[in-house]
Design an enzyme around this catalytic site. Sequence first.
Site, PDB file in Angstrom:
ATOM      1  N   HIS A 149     106.771  -6.234-102.324  1.00 64.69           N
ATOM      2  CA  HIS A 149     105.710  -6.123-101.324  1.00 64.69           C
ATOM      3  C   HIS A 149     106.192  -6.659 -99.983  1.00 64.69           C
ATOM      4  CE1 HIS A 149     105.228 -10.292-102.729  1.00 64.69           C
ATOM      5  NE2 HIS A 149     104.651 -10.535-101.569  1.00 64.69           N
ATOM      6  N   HIS A 199     109.876  -8.110-100.134  1.00 62.75           N
ATOM      7  CA  HIS A 199     110.475  -9.016-101.096  1.00 62.75           C
ATOM      8  C   HIS A 199     109.887  -8.796-102.486  1.00 62.75           C
ATOM      9  CE1 HIS A 199     107.087 -10.994 -99.052  1.00 62.75           C
ATOM     10  NE2 HIS A 199     106.878 -11.716-100.145  1.00 62.75           N
ATOM     11  N   TYR A 228      95.865 -11.508 -89.207  1.00 61.80           N
ATOM     12  CA  TYR A 228      97.102 -11.568 -89.974  1.00 61.80           C
ATOM     13  C   TYR A 228      97.963 -10.351 -89.675  1.00 61.80           C
ATOM     14  CZ  TYR A 228     100.198 -13.433 -93.451  1.00 61.80           C
ATOM     15  OH  TYR A 228     101.300 -13.975 -94.062  1.00 61.80           O
ATOM     16  N   HIS A 271     113.161 -15.232 -89.458  1.00 69.14           N
ATOM     17  CA  HIS A 271     111.991 -15.443 -90.294  1.00 69.14           C
ATOM     18  C   HIS A 271     112.258 -16.490 -91.379  1.00 69.14           C
ATOM     19  CE1 HIS A 271     108.033 -14.267 -91.732  1.00 69.14           C
ATOM     20  NE2 HIS A 271     108.508 -14.442 -92.947  1.00 69.14           N
ATOM     21  N   GLU A 308     101.656 -13.706-106.188  1.00 69.86           N
ATOM     22  CA  GLU A 308     101.330 -14.291-104.882  1.00 69.86           C
ATOM     23  C   GLU A 308      99.891 -13.967-104.514  1.00 69.86           C
ATOM     24  OE1 GLU A 308     103.909 -13.658-101.173  1.00 69.86           O
ATOM     25  OE2 GLU A 308     102.065 -12.565-100.712  1.00 69.86           O
TER      26      GLU A 308
END
Length: 398
Positions: free
Chosen positions: A347, A309, A325, A272, A316
């Site tokens: 989150h 993270h 999504y 990722h 954000e």
Amino acid sequence: MAHYQRAGHVPPKRHTQHRDPDGRLYYEELMGEEGFSSDSSLLYHRHVPSAVVGARIWQLPDQATQSNQPLLPRHLKLHDLFEGEEWKSCDAVRDRRLVLGNADVRINYVVAGTASPLYRNATGDECVYVEAGSGTVETVFGHLDVGPGDYVIIPRATTHRWVPSGDGPLRLYPIEANSHIAPPKRYLSRYGQFLEHSPYCERDLRTPAAPDRVEDENVEVYIKHRGDGPAGLAGSVHVLPHHPFDVVGWDGCLYPYAFNIADYEPITGRIHQPPPVHQVFEGANFVICNFVPRKVDYHPLAVPVPYYHSNVDSDEVMFYVGGDYEARKGSGINVGSISLHPGGYPHGPQPAAIEASLGAERFDETAVMVDTFRPLGLGEAGRISDDGVYAWTWARKP
């Protein structure tokens, strides 16, 4: 961004006489950043660009924000803000509604069905994302035809207006900076050319082809500028004796342009990749990223959705504009949603989304993300559109 453009008629040498066929001088205007020390353009007007014959106050839409207290992640449903047929009488300037904001950037939403007045943002550059619909951005440099997926970058103090076209609404996501907005520095050479590792380049940018000459008198221009109102803003309306679109030519490195999100080439890897690989623009104390349809991680044990993270320095903001999504399945997030994940809150994906993503080869999702380095407050539209339950969705059993 030092990408030189030239349109219309300009003299061979700058700051020299430039006359019309009848021998009358054109009026040269320098539009430049950082006090003559950065990018600029020269525009040649038929009339004096500083002439004003009237002025009044413009009462801006509500610019006040409230702190995100108690500190919570939030789901804001922007498509609930303009209901029914009200959009038909709304324009892209005066009917913007503030969703989130701080001292560096203001994130708005508007659904427009009618042409806006002439407008000039004197506080900073604007990056306006076209979520849906089509239209024309008429500017003092010329016009840009825009449609779904376009980012429109409008430099500070550029006089322009938005004109919707077609039968449907023009859905816009205006990001207003108190600074300039430009491509990330790491994608540019020291002279301003896009480098080979950049996910987009000069060929992807659309610029005004030629100035559009308009003849009119006693023309109003709405101006957003510094003041003592909420967010340090105020509004004024100037009445000009002649239409500002009287430019016969311009050249330089400062101008509005459009870039479509579909022309962004995603950067992928075996495992990722972190959000900086998705960055498309930057301003002072914030960045703009986009997530586009792409092949995902190809390590045999890869987990394609993001890891949890704590981005401790940033709030954000993710605006979901297309596709499905993967990381938000089961949370109520859909096209037209914003997720706000504030700094100080760890989150990541919904629990069920992790297992569901294993083995995926491609994600079909489009989103625009803004990361800010100061906390964001909730504007009037953000408070109204909050679903009130998003914060508890991670505690549900998969």
